[in-house]
Motif scaffolding. Structure first.
Motif, short mmCIF file in Angstrom:
data_model
loop_
_atom_site.label_atom_id
_atom_site.label_comp_id
_atom_site.label_asym_id
_atom_site.label_seq_id
_atom_site.Cartn_x
_atom_site.Cartn_y
_atom_site.Cartn_z
N VAL A 160 2.36 4.86 -2.37
CA VAL A 160 2.21 3.56 -1.98
C VAL A 160 0.51 3.38 -2.13
O VAL A 160 -0.06 4.02 -1.45
CB VAL A 160 2.67 3.30 -0.63
N SER A 161 0.15 2.30 -2.76
CA SER A 161 -1.03 1.97 -2.83
C SER A 161 -1.98 1.81 -1.59
O SER A 161 -1.26 1.34 -0.59
CB SER A 161 -1.62 0.89 -3.73
N VAL A 162 -3.03 1.68 -1.68
CA VAL A 162 -4.03 1.33 -0.33
C VAL A 162 -3.72 -0.17 0.15
O VAL A 162 -3.83 -0.42 1.36
CB VAL A 162 -5.28 1.83 -0.75
N ASP A 163 -3.74 -0.80 -0.87
CA ASP A 163 -3.64 -2.15 -0.75
C ASP A 163 -2.36 -2.56 0.13
O ASP A 163 -2.40 -3.23 1.23
CB ASP A 163 -3.79 -3.16 -1.76
N GLN A 164 -1.27 -1.94 -0.38
CA GLN A 164 -0.04 -1.92 0.12
C GLN A 164 0.09 -1.40 1.69
O GLN A 164 0.92 -1.86 2.27
CB GLN A 164 1.12 -1.34 -0.68
#
Length: 344
Positions: free
Chosen positions: A192-196
């Motif tokens: 899961v990306s940092v922005d997510q």
């Protein structure tokens, strides 16, 4: 002349006696001080603080300590547990400052002691309490209702990658603290990306009601210590999707919960717990508790309680605990910074 000699001899003799007596007095004080430190024991009822509501991990740990010390007769004074929830442990931390120098108040803490400072929720930190001993390692478990559409932890992660708002996560700790951070660290390892990660909805229930909120459908997943949700796991109302240990822990229902690593997510998260005194706690009391808690950790009673709750015994005395806190604080800084939650 003779009078002068007599006076001179008298003064020299008096000085020698004075030095001798002073030396004896000094040695006697040190010996008495050492004996006092060794003989120290609490003389009146203790205030045992759990910095959260009843039923949570801190509450369970402190009650287990109080029970074991009482049952084994290691401590003879009453040890009632007082719950002081709020601020992710910050309310109790502020209260401990009022008890500066006291030997009659003890609190349990874990990762949030560091996290609420690093995320800017309080200026107080582990430097504002007195470490007594590290006791156990607990682990986070991620669970859902038995009829949830999420059957594995990877189902949850796949949903978050598509829409980070699609899964409402809840826990008993404050946002940015233990339950929240443990879930985010595993989600990050799952891709899961940092922005997510920043957009995942996390709901805090510091009154300990997160398990009830899960069963009521108000959240989709609970991130919590194993002991916090023992009841709903054993009843079958909730299903554990993953535990953050490197191996399965506990027995019975606990042992059925797979690790995140088993499911291809290379992440672990350890929630250590230990006991602390107020700032400036007398050295004799610190030594007493460090030693007494070591003896407690070696008892069959404590080992059985830890086994039942899925806790690993990880005792460290006050000196080693202080070193551990400093290193762990640095580790948490790095983790928080990597997911954009470090207060700078």
């Amino acid at each position: 002349m003779k009078i002068k000699k007599v006076l001179s001899s008298f003064l020299v003799g008096s000085l020698a006696v004075s030095v001798l007596l002073t030396g004896c007095s000094s040695g006697g004080s040190k010996a008495a001080s050492g004996t006092a430190a060794e003989a120290y024991a609490p003389k009146k009822a203790l205030e045992m603080i759990a910095p959260a509501g009843a039923g949570g991990g801190w509450d369970l740990t402190m009650r287990a300590v109080s029970k074991t010390l009482g049952d084994t007769k290691m401590v003879s004074v009453p040890m009632p547990v007082t719950n002081k929830p709020g601020g992710g442990g910050g309310v109790a931390l502020s209260y401990l400052q009022e008890k500066k120098g006291s030997d009659g108040t003890i609190s349990v803490y874990s990762a949030p002691l560091l996290l609420i400072n690093l995320t800017g929720q309080t200026p107080l930190s582990y430097n504002d309490v007195t470490p007594l001993a590290k006791l156990i390692a607990d682990y986070e478990v991620f669970a859902v209702k038995k009829d949830s559409k999420y059957k594995t932890i990877n189902d949850v992660m796949d949903a978050l990658k598509k829409d980070p708002k699609s899964v409402k996560v809840g826990g008993n700790s404050a946002a940015g603290s233990l339950d929240h951070l443990a879930f985010l660290s595993v989600a990050k390892a799952a891709g899961v990306s940092v922005d997510q990660l920043k957009n995942i909805d996390f709901v805090s229930f510091q009154d300990g009601s997160a398990p009830a909120q899960l069963l009521g459908g108000h959240i989709d997943l609970i991130s919590s210590g194993l002991g916090d949700i023992k009841g709903i796991l054993e009843s079958g109302d909730a299903v554990g999707l993953a535990v953050t240990s490197d191996k399965r822990v506990g027995e019975g229902t606990y042992a059925k919960v797979p690790t995140a690593k088993e499911q291809g997510i290379d992440a672990t998260f350890v929630n250590w717990r230990g006991l602390f005194g107020p700032p400036g706690m007398p050295e004799a009391a610190v030594k007493y508790w460090s030693d007494t808690l070591k003896k407690m950790s070696d008892t069959d009673e404590w080992k059985q309680l830890c086994k039942q709750n899925g806790w690993d015994i990880t005792y460290a005395d006050n000196v080693e605990f202080a070193k551990f806190l400093e290193q762990t604080n640095n580790d948490y800084k790095d983790l928080l910074n990597s997911i954009g939650m470090l207060k700078k």
